[in-house]
Design an enzyme around this catalytic site. Structure first.
Site, mmCIF file in Angstrom:
data_model
loop_
_atom_site.group_PDB
_atom_site.id
_atom_site.type_symbol
_atom_site.label_atom_id
_atom_site.label_comp_id
_atom_site.label_asym_id
_atom_site.label_seq_id
_atom_site.Cartn_x
_atom_site.Cartn_y
_atom_site.Cartn_z
ATOM 1 N N ASP A 291 -48.854 54.062 17.801
ATOM 2 C CA ASP A 291 -49.947 52.998 17.909
ATOM 3 C C ASP A 291 -49.723 51.591 17.190
ATOM 4 O O ASP A 291 -50.704 51.007 16.702
ATOM 5 C CB ASP A 291 -51.061 53.924 16.732
ATOM 6 C CG ASP A 291 -51.473 55.085 17.585
ATOM 7 O OD1 ASP A 291 -51.432 55.554 18.803
ATOM 8 O OD2 ASP A 291 -51.668 56.270 16.721
ATOM 9 N N THR B 297 -56.848 60.866 20.420
ATOM 10 C CA THR B 297 -57.908 62.163 19.812
ATOM 11 C C THR B 297 -58.738 61.608 18.925
ATOM 12 O O THR B 297 -59.422 62.523 18.159
ATOM 13 C CB THR B 297 -56.921 63.067 18.851
ATOM 14 O OG1 THR B 297 -56.097 62.003 17.884
ATOM 15 C CG2 THR B 297 -55.680 63.809 19.521
ATOM 16 N N GLN C 33 -44.948 56.850 22.002
ATOM 17 C CA GLN C 33 -44.644 57.473 20.618
ATOM 18 C C GLN C 33 -43.919 56.253 20.008
ATOM 19 O O GLN C 33 -43.990 55.178 20.204
ATOM 20 C CB GLN C 33 -44.061 58.847 20.593
ATOM 21 C CG GLN C 33 -45.017 59.924 20.861
ATOM 22 C CD GLN C 33 -45.263 60.048 22.387
ATOM 23 O OE1 GLN C 33 -44.275 60.060 23.061
ATOM 24 N NE2 GLN C 33 -46.525 59.890 22.663
ATOM 25 N N LYS D 163 -48.389 48.797 21.606
ATOM 26 C CA LYS D 163 -47.072 48.696 22.682
ATOM 27 C C LYS D 163 -47.985 48.240 24.028
ATOM 28 O O LYS D 163 -47.272 47.426 24.639
ATOM 29 C CB LYS D 163 -46.451 49.981 22.867
ATOM 30 C CG LYS D 163 -45.770 50.581 21.926
ATOM 31 C CD LYS D 163 -44.958 51.758 21.803
ATOM 32 C CE LYS D 163 -45.889 53.085 22.051
ATOM 33 N NZ LYS D 163 -46.260 53.309 20.548
ATOM 34 N N THR E 223 -51.242 66.420 19.020
ATOM 35 C CA THR E 223 -52.419 65.990 19.593
ATOM 36 C C THR E 223 -53.140 67.375 20.525
ATOM 37 O O THR E 223 -54.130 66.824 21.175
ATOM 38 C CB THR E 223 -52.080 64.986 20.632
ATOM 39 O OG1 THR E 223 -50.943 65.370 21.527
ATOM 40 C CG2 THR E 223 -51.601 63.720 19.976
ATOM 41 N N GLY F 21 -51.480 57.022 24.018
ATOM 42 C CA GLY F 21 -52.647 56.270 24.202
ATOM 43 C C GLY F 21 -52.462 54.898 24.233
ATOM 44 O O GLY F 21 -52.359 54.306 23.132
ATOM 45 N N HIS F 22 -52.485 54.342 25.326
ATOM 46 C CA HIS F 22 -52.070 52.786 25.637
ATOM 47 C C HIS F 22 -53.446 52.114 25.823
ATOM 48 O O HIS F 22 -53.733 52.365 27.139
ATOM 49 C CB HIS F 22 -50.934 52.421 26.110
ATOM 50 C CG HIS F 22 -49.575 53.088 25.680
ATOM 51 N ND1 HIS F 22 -48.440 53.468 26.361
ATOM 52 C CD2 HIS F 22 -49.363 53.633 24.235
ATOM 53 C CE1 HIS F 22 -47.565 54.087 25.719
ATOM 54 N NE2 HIS F 22 -48.153 54.232 24.322
#
Ligand code: IMO
Ligand code: MG
Length: 429
Positions: free
Chosen positions: A14, A299, A222, A17, A129, A41-42
């Site tokens: 997080d 999440t 990640q 990126k 997750t 999650g991007h």
């Protein structure tokens, strides 16, 4: 110009990126994901529209860019199809998507197993997750995994039946419901039909593209401290999100790799359990969380927040061969009155700048901080580093001096354009 540039997370994920990938991606012919799955999650904002990518390389938003999901990724076809449909609904062309025949497939038993294992970890919960990532990689290494290409093979039913029968034995031990082979078989045959047009041997494709001098951007997922080998084991993900994972998860060779961009925030965050030396489990952490909107894209969990840790950053640079840093959220940290920066740990009565992944050693490390002035004011319109207030420059320059790697990108706001870009790369050792 290098053939392949890589964007990696330096901390616990997080780091933003997506924003850097979006910036660099405009110049690339190919966007590639090589590791992880839909645990990532991007988020990217384009023309006022927000996109969150979990599986598909976000570079697909650039017209003409080939988006490749490499062999190292674990693919939940249901999520993949949802993402494809969501893009189509927004009028985006997805015909440029390619998925490796060798990528492993996430099945419902992986997701159930992920939840079951987590429930039974007692005090040692990882805070996964719950997307089935760990159990899918377990099957890959146990050599019973099902690859994308197997979905099209006459062996598929037998492979699936054997796996589900084995998992059902474990589920019954834990009083978990049994899974139905035929139902899952039918469901996955449908998925297989839908994604077939995108499936190919991506390694061969990548080498053809490289011969044609195409430029590839690898979208890391990640981050370094979540790496199964180099992270804070066991509070990690089940793959190598570091530079090695890019190579083994795509078939690109080390010689073709050029720049390695390390993405970080001007502070730090972690979602899920595990040691975190500079965590501020107090009102400062709460303030950073609110100012930086630190809630999970995957999440929705509130993220743990704290100060920037240069000991960990130096380690991430060493492990990955980072040539250039991208620091997001300078504006966010600049809203605090005082900013602390961790420049060493005290461990067993001694000062050290060596990171450790040993859990007990990490838990007994206390951060040694230097303090900086905050209150930078509104810096979101600034596009040249020299126009930043001296207080901000002092913070940035101390970081660069410590790690000896330039900060090439500086995020000064949430928007796509709110970034200072100064090209300054270092040569690798
Ligand atoms: P991006 O790409 C932040 C964390 C989980 C958990 C641990 C293991 O958005 O930076 P897993 O489901 O992978 O078995 O969970 O890893 N984690 C992430 N944290 N960002 C991510 O991805 C993450 N992917 C996994 O919270 O602690
Ligand atoms: Mg995330």
């Amino acid at each position: 110009m290098s053939k392949v540039d890589v964007v990696l997370g330096t901390f616990y994920g997080d780091e933003g990126k997506g924003k850097i990938i979006d910036y660099l991606g405009g110049k690339a012919d190919v966007a590639l994901r090589a590791t992880g799955g839909n645990n990532a999650g991007h988020s990217i904002e384009v023309d006022g529209e927000k996109y969150v990518f979990h599986l598909i390389p976000s570079g697909i938003l650039n017209k003409g860019t080939l988006a490749i999901i490499g062999n190292g990724v674990v693919v939940d076809p249901k999520v993949l199809i949802e993402e494809i449909n969501a893009l189509k609904e927004k009028g985006k062309d997805v015909s440029n998507l390619r998925v490796s025949t060798k990528a492993h497939v996430i099945f419902p038993y992986h997701i159930e197993m992920d939840k079951m294992l987590e429930e039974n970890r007692g005090n040692g919960k990882i805070g996964t997750t719950a997307r089935g990532i760990g159990p899918c990689y377990c099957d890959k290494y146990e050599r019973c995994g099902i690859r994308i290409e197997d979905l099209y093979s006459s062996r598929f039913h037998d492979l699936l039946e054997r796996n589900i029968n084995n998992k059902n034995k474990i589920f019954s031990l834990y009083n978990y419901p049994q899974l139905d082979v035929e139902k899952i078989y039918e469901e996955y045959l449908e998925y297989a039909k839908i994604i077939k047009e995108y499936v190919c041997d991506t390694t061969t494709l990548i080498h053809k593209l490289l011969k044609d001098d195409k430029k590839i951007i690898c979208e890391g997922a990640q981050a370094t401290l979540l790496d199964i080998d180099f992270g804070s084991y066991p509070y990690v993900t089940s793959s190598n999100p570091t530079i090695g994972g890019i190579i083994s998860g795509s078939g690109i060779n080390a010689h073709d790799i050029g720049e390695v961009y390390g993405v970080m925030k001007a502070y730090s965050s972690r979602v899920g359990a595990g040691p975190y030396v500079t965590e501020q489990d107090n009102s400062i952490g709460d303030t950073i969380r609110e100012l930086g909107h630190e809630y999970g894209a995957t999440t929705k969990r509130p993220r743990r927040c704290g100060y920037l840790d240069l000991v960990a950053l130096k380690y991430a640079i060493e492990v990955n061969g980072i040539t250039s840093l991208c620091m997001n959220h300078l504006d966010t940290i600049g809203k605090l009155d005082k900013i602390k920066l961790c420049v060493a740990y005290e461990r067993n009565g001694e000062r050290t700048t060596e990171f450790t992944t040993n859990e007990e050693e990490l838990l007994s490390s206390t951060p040694i901080y230097e303090e900086f002035e905050g209150n930078f004011g509104d810096i979101s319109k600034i596009r040249n580093r020299e126009d930043l207030p001296d207080k901000a420059l002092r913070y940035i320059e101390r970081i660069e001096e410590f790690v000896n790697v330039p900060i090439e990108f500086l995020g000064v706001g949430a928007g796509r354009e709110e970034m200072i870009h100064e090209k300054k790369l270092i040569k690798r050792r």
